[in-house]
Design a protein around this motif. Structure first.
Motif, PDB file in Angstrom:
ATOM      1  N   ALA A   6       6.014 -19.235 -18.961  1.00  0.00           N
ATOM      2  CA  ALA A   6       6.648 -20.028 -17.901  1.00  0.00           C
ATOM      3  C   ALA A   6       5.847 -21.078 -17.509  1.00  0.00           C
ATOM      4  O   ALA A   6       6.380 -22.098 -16.898  1.00  0.00           O
ATOM      5  N   ASN A  63       6.940 -23.980 -19.616  1.00  0.00           N
ATOM      6  CA  ASN A  63       8.391 -24.397 -19.256  1.00  0.00           C
ATOM      7  C   ASN A  63       8.536 -24.771 -17.664  1.00  0.00           C
ATOM      8  O   ASN A  63       9.476 -25.323 -17.455  1.00  0.00           O
ATOM      9  N   THR A  74       5.644 -21.345  -6.571  1.00  0.00           N
ATOM     10  CA  THR A  74       6.683 -21.730  -7.216  1.00  0.00           C
ATOM     11  C   THR A  74       6.322 -23.439  -7.359  1.00  0.00           C
ATOM     12  O   THR A  74       5.437 -23.975  -6.781  1.00  0.00           O
ATOM     13  N   ARG A  75       7.048 -23.984  -8.183  1.00  0.00           N
ATOM     14  CA  ARG A  75       6.672 -25.383  -8.562  1.00  0.00           C
ATOM     15  C   ARG A  75       7.657 -26.356  -7.421  1.00  0.00           C
ATOM     16  O   ARG A  75       8.420 -25.932  -6.844  1.00  0.00           O
ATOM     17  N   ARG A 120       3.436 -14.132 -21.098  1.00  0.00           N
ATOM     18  CA  ARG A 120       4.853 -14.300 -20.372  1.00  0.00           C
ATOM     19  C   ARG A 120       4.569 -15.552 -19.459  1.00  0.00           C
ATOM     20  O   ARG A 120       5.445 -16.168 -19.127  1.00  0.00           O
ATOM     21  N   GLU A 159       7.700 -23.741 -14.774  1.00  0.00           N
ATOM     22  CA  GLU A 159       8.221 -22.883 -13.557  1.00  0.00           C
ATOM     23  C   GLU A 159       6.903 -22.612 -12.963  1.00  0.00           C
ATOM     24  O   GLU A 159       7.419 -22.391 -11.532  1.00  0.00           O
ATOM     25  N   GLN A 165      12.524 -10.261 -18.145  1.00  0.00           N
ATOM     26  CA  GLN A 165      13.320 -11.139 -17.221  1.00  0.00           C
ATOM     27  C   GLN A 165      13.164 -12.578 -17.370  1.00  0.00           C
ATOM     28  O   GLN A 165      12.020 -13.198 -18.110  1.00  0.00           O
ATOM     29  N   PRO A 166      13.986 -13.160 -16.928  1.00  0.00           N
ATOM     30  CA  PRO A 166      14.111 -14.953 -17.355  1.00  0.00           C
ATOM     31  C   PRO A 166      13.196 -15.644 -16.618  1.00  0.00           C
ATOM     32  O   PRO A 166      12.935 -16.840 -17.144  1.00  0.00           O
ATOM     33  N   THR A 167      12.659 -15.324 -15.515  1.00  0.00           N
ATOM     34  CA  THR A 167      11.715 -16.182 -15.021  1.00  0.00           C
ATOM     35  C   THR A 167      10.356 -15.334 -14.483  1.00  0.00           C
ATOM     36  O   THR A 167      10.534 -14.345 -14.408  1.00  0.00           O
ATOM     37  N   ALA A 168       9.328 -15.978 -14.251  1.00  0.00           N
ATOM     38  CA  ALA A 168       7.848 -15.485 -13.873  1.00  0.00           C
ATOM     39  C   ALA A 168       8.115 -14.756 -12.586  1.00  0.00           C
ATOM     40  O   ALA A 168       7.662 -13.634 -12.448  1.00  0.00           O
ATOM     41  N   ARG A 169       9.022 -15.524 -11.563  1.00  0.00           N
ATOM     42  CA  ARG A 169       9.087 -14.711 -10.465  1.00  0.00           C
ATOM     43  C   ARG A 169       9.770 -13.467 -10.599  1.00  0.00           C
ATOM     44  O   ARG A 169       9.499 -12.445  -9.870  1.00  0.00           O
ATOM     45  N   LEU A 170      10.808 -13.492 -11.464  1.00  0.00           N
ATOM     46  CA  LEU A 170      11.641 -12.049 -11.556  1.00  0.00           C
ATOM     47  C   LEU A 170      10.819 -11.114 -12.232  1.00  0.00           C
ATOM     48  O   LEU A 170      10.910  -9.933 -12.096  1.00  0.00           O
TER      49      LEU A 170
END
Length: 165
Positions: free
Chosen positions: A112, A115, A164-165, A108, A117, A47-52
């Protein structure tokens, strides 16, 4: 073993001829479990984000625990706490598999973090272990009788408090 061989319509010697011993059979069962029941983990890590990633992991765990044909719980969690001293190689195998999953999730989450995130100071390994503990907890709750709705509320709560940031 009696139930298994009866269900398969074979004798114990035939089973042992095919798989070796109970321990070898269990290792094969773990392989199959990972391929079939835990396939969502690989998809989650992409998935493209840590949250996803976290959401996909939690929803995959929820889906696995919501099935109607399987016993609730997680084979790896149950076997790691229920193994006797004679089953040390099984415990070691489960621990090795868990560490491999943890390492992939840490990598992973470190990406994040790099980056931007995730909040500064949040340790990728601690976040991975936190998420894995929540997933394991869901499987224990499911094996204890928690309903799909109760587990879904847990997933929703986890996502509300996700850093979240």
């Amino acid at each position: 073993m009696t139930e298994l061989t009866a269900a398969m319509g074979i004798t114990k010697p035939s089973l042992y001829a095919a798989f070796g011993n109970k321990e070898a059979l269990f290792h094969k069962a773990l392989d199959l479990y990972e391929r079939e029941k835990l396939a969502y983990v690989g998809a989650a890590l992409e998935q493209p984000t840590a949250r996803l990633v976290a959401e996909k992991l939690m929803l995959g765990t929820l889906e696995m625990q919501s099935g109607t044909s399987d016993p609730k719980g997680c084979l790896a969690v149950i076997s790691s706490v229920a193994c006797s001293a004679e089953s040390e190689s099984i415990k070691a195998d489960v621990a090795s598999r868990r560490e491999s999953s943890t390492a992939a999730l840490v990598a992973r989450f470190q990406t994040a973090q790099d980056n931007g995130e995730l909040p500064d100071g949040l340790d990728a390994r601690s976040l991975a272990r936190y998420l894995l503990a929540l997933m394991q907890g869901m499987s224990i709750q499911a094996s204890g009788g928690a309903t799909c709705a109760e587990l879904r509320q847990l997933v929703d709560t986890i996502m509300i408090v996700w850093p979240t940031r």
